[in-house]
Scaffold this active site. Structure first.
Site, PDB file in Angstrom:
ATOM      1  N   LYS A  97      13.846   0.539  -5.142  1.00 31.81           N
ATOM      2  CA  LYS A  97      12.754  -0.236  -4.564  1.00 31.81           C
ATOM      3  C   LYS A  97      13.161  -0.836  -3.219  1.00 31.81           C
ATOM      4  O   LYS A  97      12.419  -0.737  -2.234  1.00 31.81           O
ATOM      5  CB  LYS A  97      12.321  -1.347  -5.520  1.00 31.81           C
ATOM      6  CG  LYS A  97      11.107  -2.141  -5.009  1.00 31.81           C
ATOM      7  CD  LYS A  97      10.661  -3.176  -6.019  1.00 31.81           C
ATOM      8  CE  LYS A  97      11.582  -4.365  -6.025  1.00 31.81           C
ATOM      9  NZ  LYS A  97      11.062  -5.483  -6.862  1.00 31.81           N
ATOM     10  N   ASP A 154       6.486  -2.683  -6.532  1.00 32.26           N
ATOM     11  CA  ASP A 154       6.866  -3.969  -7.109  1.00 32.26           C
ATOM     12  C   ASP A 154       5.833  -4.356  -8.163  1.00 32.26           C
ATOM     13  O   ASP A 154       4.976  -3.551  -8.542  1.00 32.26           O
ATOM     14  CB  ASP A 154       6.988  -5.039  -6.018  1.00 32.26           C
ATOM     15  CG  ASP A 154       5.641  -5.405  -5.406  1.00 32.26           C
ATOM     16  OD1 ASP A 154       4.637  -4.715  -5.677  1.00 32.26           O
ATOM     17  OD2 ASP A 154       5.596  -6.395  -4.652  1.00 32.26           O
TER      18      ASP A 154
END
Length: 212
Positions: free
Chosen positions: A120, A138
């Site tokens: 991420k 997210d």
């Protein structure tokens, strides 16, 4: 959800959010990298408050290493998990100097090899610092993608893969921030603001709120 509806969703989000970007405050790729590492399980506001004091003093790998572990902790102690994050940032700075001449690498493999940097975080850096069309999933994006029907998935990797495949090309670079900002301010977790949502009629969420 079909391709034309996805395009309409992104068209409307892009019109409503004409300059989508991160709310983390940074000036260089390295500052962004540090801020994103600090932002895990923390708010952007909290990170910005800490880095506003840290970066004027130390905003390069050399300068942060000169602070040392305890010196760095003093600046970020208001952020959750600051002990682990401080250790990762110190190790990250050493690796940047040892392997990358102090510069933030521009490939996923090199980024993910840095301490404290997962997929991420690498996606955020590639997209925000270097302009790659990557989408970091997210909690906001995961929620929006599933709730709207845009890219439903059981986990973040599945959602990422579907967004990567189905996001219209002209919106791919900005999709990450469009979805985050929409999730942060409109499609909120507890009570989405459906009555003022620009994609309310396109969204496939069954339990839309009738009032704010």
């Amino acid at each position: 959800m079909n391709a034309s509806k996805r395009l309409a969703i992104f068209d409307r989000l892009a019109e409503a959010i004409p300059e989508p970007t991160t709310e983390l405050q940074y000036r260089t790729p390295f500052e962004l990298l540090v801020a994103v590492v600090l932002s895990a399980q923390a708010t952007d506001k909290g990170v910005n408050k800490a880095t506003a004091k840290l970066f004027p003093v130390a905003n390069t790998p050399e300068a942060i290493l000169a602070l040392g572990l305890d010196g760095l902790k003093a600046y970020i102690k208001t952020i959750g998990l600051f002990n682990t994050k401080a250790a990762n940032i110190i190790a990250l700075c050493r690796q940047l100097l040892d392997l990358h001449h102090g510069e933030v690498p521009t490939t996923r493999e090199a980024l993910e090899a840095l301490p404290g940097v997962g997929r991420k975080t690498a996606n955020v850096i590639l997209n925000t610092a270097f302009g790659h069309a990557t989408i970091a999933v997210d909690t906001h994006i995961f929620r929006v993608a599933n709730r709207t029907g845009l890219a439903p998935g059981k986990n973040v990797r599945e959602v990422e893969q579907k967004l990567d495949k189905w996001t219209p090309g002209k919106h791919k670079k900005d999709a990450h921030h469009l979805l985050i900002l929409h999730g942060r301010y409109t499609c909120t977790a507890r009570k989405p603001k459906c009555p003022i949502c620009v994609i309310e009629d396109l969204c496939e969420y069954r339990d839309k709120t009738a009032s704010l």
